[in-house]
Write a protein that holds these residues in place. Structure first.
Motif, PDB file in Angstrom:
ATOM      1  N   VAL A  82      -8.499  20.276 -42.740  1.00  0.00           N
ATOM      2  CA  VAL A  82      -8.208  18.993 -42.090  1.00  0.00           C
ATOM      3  C   VAL A  82      -6.697  18.828 -42.004  1.00  0.00           C
ATOM      4  CG1 VAL A  82     -10.327  17.790 -42.752  1.00  0.00           C
ATOM      5  CG2 VAL A  82      -8.368  17.748 -44.280  1.00  0.00           C
ATOM      6  N   PHE A  83      -6.251  18.027 -41.033  1.00  0.00           N
ATOM      7  CA  PHE A  83      -4.821  17.780 -40.884  1.00  0.00           C
ATOM      8  C   PHE A  83      -4.593  16.511 -40.088  1.00  0.00           C
ATOM      9  CE2 PHE A  83      -6.124  20.563 -37.428  1.00  0.00           C
ATOM     10  CZ  PHE A  83      -5.455  20.092 -36.302  1.00  0.00           C
ATOM     11  N   CYS A  84      -3.360  16.029 -40.153  1.00  0.00           N
ATOM     12  CA  CYS A  84      -2.952  14.852 -39.399  1.00  0.00           C
ATOM     13  C   CYS A  84      -1.720  15.209 -38.583  1.00  0.00           C
ATOM     14  CB  CYS A  84      -2.634  13.688 -40.348  1.00  0.00           C
ATOM     15  SG  CYS A  84      -2.139  12.164 -39.511  1.00  0.00           S
ATOM     16  N   VAL A  85      -1.720  14.834 -37.316  1.00  0.00           N
ATOM     17  CA  VAL A  85      -0.563  15.026 -36.443  1.00  0.00           C
ATOM     18  C   VAL A  85       0.084  13.662 -36.237  1.00  0.00           C
ATOM     19  CG1 VAL A  85       0.228  15.740 -34.155  1.00  0.00           C
ATOM     20  CG2 VAL A  85      -1.659  16.976 -35.264  1.00  0.00           C
ATOM     21  N   SER A  86       1.310  13.493 -36.753  1.00  0.00           N
ATOM     22  CA  SER A  86       2.071  12.258 -36.568  1.00  0.00           C
ATOM     23  C   SER A  86       3.137  12.516 -35.506  1.00  0.00           C
ATOM     24  CB  SER A  86       2.754  11.836 -37.868  1.00  0.00           C
ATOM     25  OG  SER A  86       1.826  11.489 -38.872  1.00  0.00           O
ATOM     26  N   THR A  87       3.086  11.780 -34.400  1.00  0.00           N
ATOM     27  CA  THR A  87       4.080  11.907 -33.344  1.00  0.00           C
ATOM     28  C   THR A  87       5.293  11.069 -33.736  1.00  0.00           C
ATOM     29  OG1 THR A  87       2.334  12.228 -31.720  1.00  0.00           O
ATOM     30  CG2 THR A  87       4.498  11.605 -30.874  1.00  0.00           C
ATOM     31  N   LEU A  88       6.470  11.697 -33.663  1.00  0.00           N
ATOM     32  CA  LEU A  88       7.675  11.084 -34.193  1.00  0.00           C
ATOM     33  C   LEU A  88       8.400  10.205 -33.168  1.00  0.00           C
ATOM     34  CD1 LEU A  88       9.218  14.023 -36.259  1.00  0.00           C
ATOM     35  CD2 LEU A  88       7.450  12.373 -36.894  1.00  0.00           C
ATOM     36  N   GLY A  89       8.968   9.125 -33.700  1.00  0.00           N
ATOM     37  CA  GLY A  89       9.808   8.243 -32.910  1.00  0.00           C
ATOM     38  C   GLY A  89      11.254   8.703 -32.971  1.00  0.00           C
ATOM     39  N   ALA A  90      12.081   8.077 -32.146  1.00  0.00           N
ATOM     40  CA  ALA A  90      13.484   8.464 -32.010  1.00  0.00           C
ATOM     41  C   ALA A  90      14.251   8.412 -33.324  1.00  0.00           C
ATOM     42  CB  ALA A  90      14.153   7.577 -30.962  1.00  0.00           C
ATOM     43  N   ASP A  91      13.839   7.578 -34.250  1.00  0.00           N
ATOM     44  CA  ASP A  91      14.548   7.438 -35.526  1.00  0.00           C
ATOM     45  C   ASP A  91      14.042   8.387 -36.606  1.00  0.00           C
ATOM     46  OD1 ASP A  91      16.014   5.389 -34.377  1.00  0.00           O
ATOM     47  OD2 ASP A  91      14.588   3.855 -35.030  1.00  0.00           O
ATOM     48  N   ASP A  92      13.149   9.305 -36.279  1.00  0.00           N
ATOM     49  CA  ASP A  92      12.523  10.179 -37.274  1.00  0.00           C
ATOM     50  C   ASP A  92      13.096  11.593 -37.292  1.00  0.00           C
ATOM     51  OD1 ASP A  92      10.725   8.188 -38.196  1.00  0.00           O
ATOM     52  OD2 ASP A  92       9.408   8.578 -36.477  1.00  0.00           O
ATOM     53  N   GLU A  93      14.325  11.764 -36.823  1.00  0.00           N
ATOM     54  CA  GLU A  93      14.908  13.103 -36.750  1.00  0.00           C
ATOM     55  C   GLU A  93      15.033  13.755 -38.126  1.00  0.00           C
ATOM     56  OE1 GLU A  93      18.941  15.357 -35.235  1.00  0.00           O
ATOM     57  OE2 GLU A  93      18.357  13.497 -34.240  1.00  0.00           O
TER      58      GLU A  93
END
Length: 175
Positions: A82-93
């Protein structure tokens, strides 16, 4: 009067091997959303940064993730299933850099960067995500140097609407 020109023969072009450096340079010019793929379970926690994430079908909902087979996290992900894909926002560099292995943190220590909670599938999920997809592995194949993982989406969590982090030209950008 129209001249008929025969199509070029592809035989010679198909027999030549493409220069990997040219391929990498070409792909560096393609912008992609930045994601962190995380997993936790019997094999322990792990995660990596990925731009090679794309939807496959909506019935059943699924997505594709490609990851270098030499990475440390792929074995853990496959064992956990199992896994989770978190899409990053501009502040998550900084999160992207950390999970890409550029901050000298490994394994569970990577989760000290960013703010994390648990997803509906009890996976590590970045709280600042734009969207998070919980997946169970439905197929995994080794293709040359990479594993191609198909994840059946079992839950979606919508985050705050804000600018995404993208990767293009070998660097991060904000829209």
């Amino acid at each position: 009067m129209m001249l008929k020109v025969p199509p070029p023969s592809l035989d010679s072009a198909l027999d030549t091997e493409l220069d990997p450096a040219l391929f990498r340079e070409g792909m560096s010019r393609v912008a992609g959303a930045v994601h962190v793929v995380t997993t936790d379970g019997p094999a322990g926690p792990a995660g990596f940064t990925a731009t090679a994430v794309t939807p496959v079908t909506d019935t059943p909902p699924s997505l594709l993730v490609c990851v270098n087979s030499s990475g440390r996290s792929i074995k853990t992900l496959l064992q956990n299933g199992v896994f989770c894909v978190s899409t990053l926002g501009a502040d998550d560099e900084l999160v992207a850099e950390t999970f890409a292995g550029r901050r000298d943190l490994n394994g569970p220590d990577r989760f000290t960067v960013g703010t994390w909670d648990r997803s509906k599938a009890d996976q590590p999920r970045l709280k600042t995500n734009l969207v998070a997809f919980d997946c169970k592995v439905s197929d995994a194949r080794l293709v040359a140097t990479h594993h191609v993982i198909i994840g059946e989406i079992i839950a979606v969590t919508l985050g705050e609407r804000r600018s995404p982090l993208i990767y293009q030209g070998r660097s991060y950008h904000r829209l």
